[in-house]
Write a protein that holds these residues in place. Sequence first.
Motif, PDB file in Angstrom:
ATOM      1  N   THR A   1       0.827  -1.196   0.000  1.00 30.88           N
ATOM      2  CA  THR A   1       0.000   0.000   0.000  1.00 30.88           C
ATOM      3  C   THR A   1       0.865   1.251   0.000  1.00 30.88           C
ATOM      4  O   THR A   1       1.980   1.259   0.521  1.00 30.88           O
ATOM      5  N   THR A   2       0.317   2.313  -0.560  1.00 35.00           N
ATOM      6  CA  THR A   2       1.052   3.582  -0.553  1.00 35.00           C
ATOM      7  C   THR A   2       1.234   4.101   0.857  1.00 35.00           C
ATOM      8  O   THR A   2       2.233   4.759   1.158  1.00 35.00           O
TER       9      THR A   2
ATOM     10  N   GLY B   1      -2.370   1.540  -4.332  1.00 38.22           N
ATOM     11  CA  GLY B   1      -3.538   1.318  -3.504  1.00 38.22           C
ATOM     12  C   GLY B   1      -3.790  -0.173  -3.393  1.00 38.22           C
ATOM     13  O   GLY B   1      -3.389  -0.953  -4.280  1.00 38.22           O
ATOM     14  N   THR B   2      -4.440  -0.605  -2.329  1.00 35.30           N
ATOM     15  CA  THR B   2      -4.639  -2.035  -2.101  1.00 35.30           C
ATOM     16  C   THR B   2      -5.311  -2.729  -3.281  1.00 35.30           C
ATOM     17  O   THR B   2      -4.926  -3.832  -3.675  1.00 35.30           O
TER      18      THR B   2
ATOM     19  N   ARG C   1      -9.484   9.944  -1.925  1.00 35.47           N
ATOM     20  CA  ARG C   1      -8.403   9.409  -2.755  1.00 35.47           C
ATOM     21  C   ARG C   1      -8.930   8.847  -4.061  1.00 35.47           C
ATOM     22  O   ARG C   1      -8.309   8.985  -5.101  1.00 35.47           O
ATOM     23  N   GLY C   2     -10.065   8.174  -4.023  1.00 33.48           N
ATOM     24  CA  GLY C   2     -10.662   7.673  -5.255  1.00 33.48           C
ATOM     25  C   GLY C   2      -9.775   6.752  -6.049  1.00 33.48           C
ATOM     26  O   GLY C   2      -9.854   6.708  -7.279  1.00 33.48           O
ATOM     27  N   ASP C   3      -8.917   5.996  -5.362  1.00 32.84           N
ATOM     28  CA  ASP C   3      -7.935   5.166  -6.067  1.00 32.84           C
ATOM     29  C   ASP C   3      -8.083   3.685  -5.778  1.00 32.84           C
ATOM     30  O   ASP C   3      -7.164   2.908  -6.024  1.00 32.84           O
ATOM     31  N   ASN C   4      -9.233   3.279  -5.243  1.00 38.95           N
ATOM     32  CA  ASN C   4      -9.481   1.861  -4.946  1.00 38.95           C
ATOM     33  C   ASN C   4      -8.469   1.307  -3.945  1.00 38.95           C
ATOM     34  O   ASN C   4      -8.132   0.132  -3.985  1.00 38.95           O
ATOM     35  N   SER C   5      -7.984   2.171  -3.072  1.00 33.79           N
ATOM     36  CA  SER C   5      -7.044   1.764  -2.027  1.00 33.79           C
ATOM     37  C   SER C   5      -7.801   1.291  -0.797  1.00 33.79           C
ATOM     38  O   SER C   5      -9.030   1.433  -0.703  1.00 33.79           O
ATOM     39  N   GLY C   6      -7.070   0.752   0.171  1.00 35.56           N
ATOM     40  CA  GLY C   6      -7.705   0.364   1.422  1.00 35.56           C
ATOM     41  C   GLY C   6      -8.304   1.551   2.148  1.00 35.56           C
ATOM     42  O   GLY C   6      -9.382   1.470   2.742  1.00 35.56           O
ATOM     43  N   THR C   7      -7.593   2.682   2.093  1.00 32.76           N
ATOM     44  CA  THR C   7      -8.105   3.907   2.723  1.00 32.76           C
ATOM     45  C   THR C   7      -9.361   4.381   2.019  1.00 32.76           C
ATOM     46  O   THR C   7     -10.346   4.770   2.669  1.00 32.76           O
ATOM     47  N   ASN C   8      -9.366   4.360   0.695  1.00 28.51           N
ATOM     48  CA  ASN C   8     -10.534   4.755  -0.075  1.00 28.51           C
ATOM     49  C   ASN C   8     -11.716   3.842   0.227  1.00 28.51           C
ATOM     50  O   ASN C   8     -12.861   4.298   0.383  1.00 28.51           O
ATOM     51  N   ALA C   9     -11.461   2.532   0.349  1.00 27.85           N
ATOM     52  CA  ALA C   9     -12.536   1.584   0.672  1.00 27.85           C
ATOM     53  C   ALA C   9     -13.108   1.867   2.053  1.00 27.85           C
ATOM     54  O   ALA C   9     -14.328   1.820   2.260  1.00 27.85           O
TER      55      ALA C   9
END
Length: 275
Positions: A32-33, A62-63, A141-149
């Motif tokens: 992850t970033t 991103g995740t 973030r809108g990047d399908n990352s864990g944080t975005n989720a």
Amino acid sequence: MMKFRNVLALVAVLAAINSSSAEERSIVLASTTSVEASGLLPIILPQFTARTGIRVNVVAQGTGKALDTARRGDADLLLVHDPDAEQQFMDEGHGSTRRQIAWNDFIIVGPAADPAHVKGGSDAVAALRAIAALQAPFISRGDNSGTNAAELRLWRIAGQTPDALNKEKWYRDIGGGMGQALNAASAMDAYTLSDRGTWLSFNNKGSLVVAIEGDPRLLNRYDVIELNPQKHAGAKLAAAKLFADWLVSSEGQQAIGGYQVNGQKLFNPSAQSPK
């Protein structure tokens, strides 16, 4: 002449062996970033390499993208933080072992002026409702990352769908990493959801302060996932397992827990007592 040719052939064989050995002693970690942006990996990876001789090459995404990278066979190991997406990856048969290595938490940060009047609270959902009601700027973030989720899960609880949010001018989807989201929030005096590790190591805070923390729904778990050799056969899976085992070992856990920024621990080791 024959002896010279034999010597050349031997040199070529030895060079091939050395090249192959060097290749096998490196792995690709899709991570992850937030783990990279927090500064954790540059601290702990040299310790592992010094112990084993295995170099870890990091692909920070991103995740969601990290999981896709592993699905394609372009990574040897995963370090991610989206439980739902991870479970889907395991259910598809791509992963063999999934172990928690650490946790920290998410926080909502925002401008010190706090136009939504949420600062000091511990209810993330109530805060998002207040932000939406006021239409205060919010960076996603809108990047399908864990944080975005995690952010979108909280918005759904707050009664907002991604489709509806993306139609709002106050909701800015940047499609970027955690550092980019924090930079945008700092520049626009906006709210955003951040992992605590990246926040603590972020230097361009501007007027941003922690607005919401302590909600149990903000727990942020990090897992290491080994790939299933039946789907992802390769010589590097053994080296990847060594790194995964090191992360959950006492030495690896001490390295993770020992990383601090300005006297504050960014990650809490949890291999022995997963959250």
